[in-house]
Design an enzyme around this catalytic site. Sequence first.
Site, PDB file in Angstrom:
ATOM      1  N   LYS A 153       0.849  -1.202   0.000  1.00 27.21           N
ATOM      2  CA  LYS A 153       0.000   0.000   0.000  1.00 27.21           C
ATOM      3  C   LYS A 153       0.879   1.243   0.000  1.00 27.21           C
ATOM      4  O   LYS A 153       1.681   1.457   0.898  1.00 27.21           O
ATOM      5  CB  LYS A 153      -0.902  -0.004   1.234  1.00 27.21           C
ATOM      6  CG  LYS A 153      -1.734   1.263   1.418  1.00 27.21           C
ATOM      7  CD  LYS A 153      -2.494   1.237   2.739  1.00 27.21           C
ATOM      8  CE  LYS A 153      -3.145   2.573   3.041  1.00 27.21           C
ATOM      9  NZ  LYS A 153      -3.786   2.593   4.369  1.00 27.21           N
ATOM     10  N   ASP A 164      -2.683  10.395   3.755  1.00 28.00           N
ATOM     11  CA  ASP A 164      -4.103  10.047   3.853  1.00 28.00           C
ATOM     12  C   ASP A 164      -4.830  11.056   4.730  1.00 28.00           C
ATOM     13  O   ASP A 164      -4.719  11.025   5.957  1.00 28.00           O
ATOM     14  CB  ASP A 164      -4.256   8.638   4.435  1.00 28.00           C
ATOM     15  CG  ASP A 164      -5.719   8.221   4.549  1.00 28.00           C
ATOM     16  OD1 ASP A 164      -6.563   8.846   3.873  1.00 28.00           O
ATOM     17  OD2 ASP A 164      -6.001   7.282   5.311  1.00 28.00           O
ATOM     18  N   LYS A 198     -10.209  12.692   8.460  1.00 26.89           N
ATOM     19  CA  LYS A 198      -9.711  12.308   9.777  1.00 26.89           C
ATOM     20  C   LYS A 198      -9.662  13.533  10.687  1.00 26.89           C
ATOM     21  O   LYS A 198      -9.479  14.660  10.216  1.00 26.89           O
ATOM     22  CB  LYS A 198      -8.291  11.744   9.667  1.00 26.89           C
ATOM     23  CG  LYS A 198      -8.159  10.444   8.886  1.00 26.89           C
ATOM     24  CD  LYS A 198      -6.686  10.043   8.792  1.00 26.89           C
ATOM     25  CE  LYS A 198      -6.487   8.792   7.965  1.00 26.89           C
ATOM     26  NZ  LYS A 198      -6.958   7.584   8.657  1.00 26.89           N
ATOM     27  N   ASP A 202       1.499   6.322   5.835  1.00 30.71           N
ATOM     28  CA  ASP A 202       0.500   5.434   5.241  1.00 30.71           C
ATOM     29  C   ASP A 202       1.022   4.726   3.990  1.00 30.71           C
ATOM     30  O   ASP A 202       0.307   3.945   3.379  1.00 30.71           O
ATOM     31  CB  ASP A 202      -0.781   6.216   4.923  1.00 30.71           C
ATOM     32  CG  ASP A 202      -2.027   5.366   5.119  1.00 30.71           C
ATOM     33  OD1 ASP A 202      -1.946   4.346   5.839  1.00 30.71           O
ATOM     34  OD2 ASP A 202      -3.078   5.713   4.552  1.00 30.71           O
ATOM     35  N   ASP A 212     -12.273   6.859   4.001  1.00 33.80           N
ATOM     36  CA  ASP A 212     -11.043   6.666   4.753  1.00 33.80           C
ATOM     37  C   ASP A 212     -10.598   5.200   4.760  1.00 33.80           C
ATOM     38  O   ASP A 212      -9.566   4.872   5.343  1.00 33.80           O
ATOM     39  CB  ASP A 212     -11.220   7.166   6.194  1.00 33.80           C
ATOM     40  CG  ASP A 212      -9.902   7.349   6.927  1.00 33.80           C
ATOM     41  OD1 ASP A 212      -8.868   7.501   6.247  1.00 33.80           O
ATOM     42  OD2 ASP A 212      -9.903   7.328   8.171  1.00 33.80           O
ATOM     43  N   GLU A 252      -9.519   3.692   2.130  1.00 36.37           N
ATOM     44  CA  GLU A 252      -9.031   3.764   0.753  1.00 36.37           C
ATOM     45  C   GLU A 252      -7.934   2.758   0.455  1.00 36.37           C
ATOM     46  O   GLU A 252      -7.732   2.364  -0.686  1.00 36.37           O
ATOM     47  CB  GLU A 252      -8.535   5.187   0.453  1.00 36.37           C
ATOM     48  CG  GLU A 252      -7.104   5.516   0.846  1.00 36.37           C
ATOM     49  CD  GLU A 252      -6.828   5.417   2.345  1.00 36.37           C
ATOM     50  OE1 GLU A 252      -5.686   5.131   2.724  1.00 36.37           O
ATOM     51  OE2 GLU A 252      -7.773   5.641   3.146  1.00 36.37           O
ATOM     52  N   ARG A 266      -7.571  -0.416   1.146  1.00 33.18           N
ATOM     53  CA  ARG A 266      -8.039  -1.699   0.605  1.00 33.18           C
ATOM     54  C   ARG A 266      -8.532  -1.545  -0.825  1.00 33.18           C
ATOM     55  O   ARG A 266      -8.497  -2.499  -1.597  1.00 33.18           O
ATOM     56  CB  ARG A 266      -9.138  -2.266   1.506  1.00 33.18           C
ATOM     57  CG  ARG A 266     -10.428  -1.482   1.552  1.00 33.18           C
ATOM     58  CD  ARG A 266     -11.293  -1.848   2.733  1.00 33.18           C
ATOM     59  NE  ARG A 266     -10.703  -1.420   3.994  1.00 33.18           N
ATOM     60  CZ  ARG A 266     -11.261  -1.633   5.187  1.00 33.18           C
ATOM     61  NH1 ARG A 266     -12.406  -2.272   5.283  1.00 33.18           N
ATOM     62  NH2 ARG A 266     -10.664  -1.216   6.285  1.00 33.18           N
TER      63      ARG A 266
END
Length: 457
Positions: free
Chosen positions: A225, A230, A237, A248, A307, A309, A311
């Site tokens: 990933k 993010d 968030k 991230d 949020d 995102e 996956r």
Amino acid sequence: MHPVFLAPGSVATVPIWFVNTSNWREVRAGLDRSACAFAEAAGFEPVAGRHAFLPGPDGTLAGVLFGQEDDGKPRDPFLAGKLAGVLPRGAYRYANAPHDARLAALGFGLGAYRFARYGKPRTELRLEPPESTDVVDLSRIVEGVYMARDLIKTPANDMGRDELAGAARKLAARHGAEVRIIAGDDLGQNFPLIHTVGCSAARAPCLIDLSWGDPAARKVTLVGKGVCFDSGGLDIKHDTAMLLMKKDMGGAASVLALAHMIMDRKLNLRLRVLIPAVENAISGAAFRPLDVYRSRNGLRVEVGNTDAEGRLILADALALADEEAPEVLIDMGTLTGAARTALGPDLPPFYTDDDALAADVARHGRAENDPLWRLPLWRPYDQMLDSKVADMSNVATGGFAGSIVCALFLNRFVTAAETWLHFDIYAWTPAAKAGRPEGGECQAARALYALLTERYG
């Protein structure tokens, strides 16, 4: 050889004695009288983690005493990593045997890491590893971990998709690998979820595709990933949750570290590394809650939360990887707070249906002091991903079992691979520990390197 390690006899070194209640009398008897008197005057006791510097007759550092755990007590294999935080600059060697010479040397090497990109120099510590250790292998591991930590700790203004792609290109050039960058219309048409997540950012998304090794060899594919920052998207968030979101892309950094170890060891496999590199930003082009998008493998996904995102981008990359039906398919990402709630920051969960493989992963995690814990792919929770308008949602209804549900979501995009492993890592050490300075951390890569070396070495 990594600069933290020295060739035997190449320079003068300061001895480090590992002591506990079992051997303290023997070590003390071998010290000269003045050093022994100094240790006693300083109140040194052979307690794990405690140290004392022994002066020489000319005032220089003549030796170091370092407490290790008593025999039969629980051990921290990286305890020697604490030395990297207290020793003055210089060259050192182990004068006697720690509990585990290899991990004590590795812990020292990993503990000596400092983030130096913005001017703070790395500590000039060197260690002559014990003769029983494979210093070349230790060096490739330390180098991979340092690379991952540097990538994770670099702030997002200097670590976007181009810089992440640049790190992959640099690694590929070193090891004779090939890199292809998929972007623009090609990405939008063939990797719609990656495009959807990343299209709202000023820096356009891409898919990094690295390949190495004999095409006829057994295939191992790593997917990481690469969310370079993010914000949470429109489901934004709050400030404390957003603070560390430069990390991230920790899954991408960790698979690049693992790829370095594999290629430098020249394992007998065909390696592929896929990194969807995006920024989950907020703009007029941002994807919205309850939007529905088609994935690469044709499944239509309803966005229950913007949020979640990571996956989404991993789903398209896994679908591409699965088309080759690799023998081993591994994905890694900083995915769920639920994993941290369950197991904390130091113990990433992993998922697989292959019981024998899971046992091997756990065994190597213990042997390498790279802790991991298997959680179940609990099939009854699959229904939590149900959507009334699409094939599936990207989040669970009800909010339970977040890490398991994420793994079940990703599992829907893996049908042809012989075996699949999913790691939900944190990629950060909140408070410094032996061998693990505070900040970005490379998790699971060392255990997986040991596993793949065993299988393909």
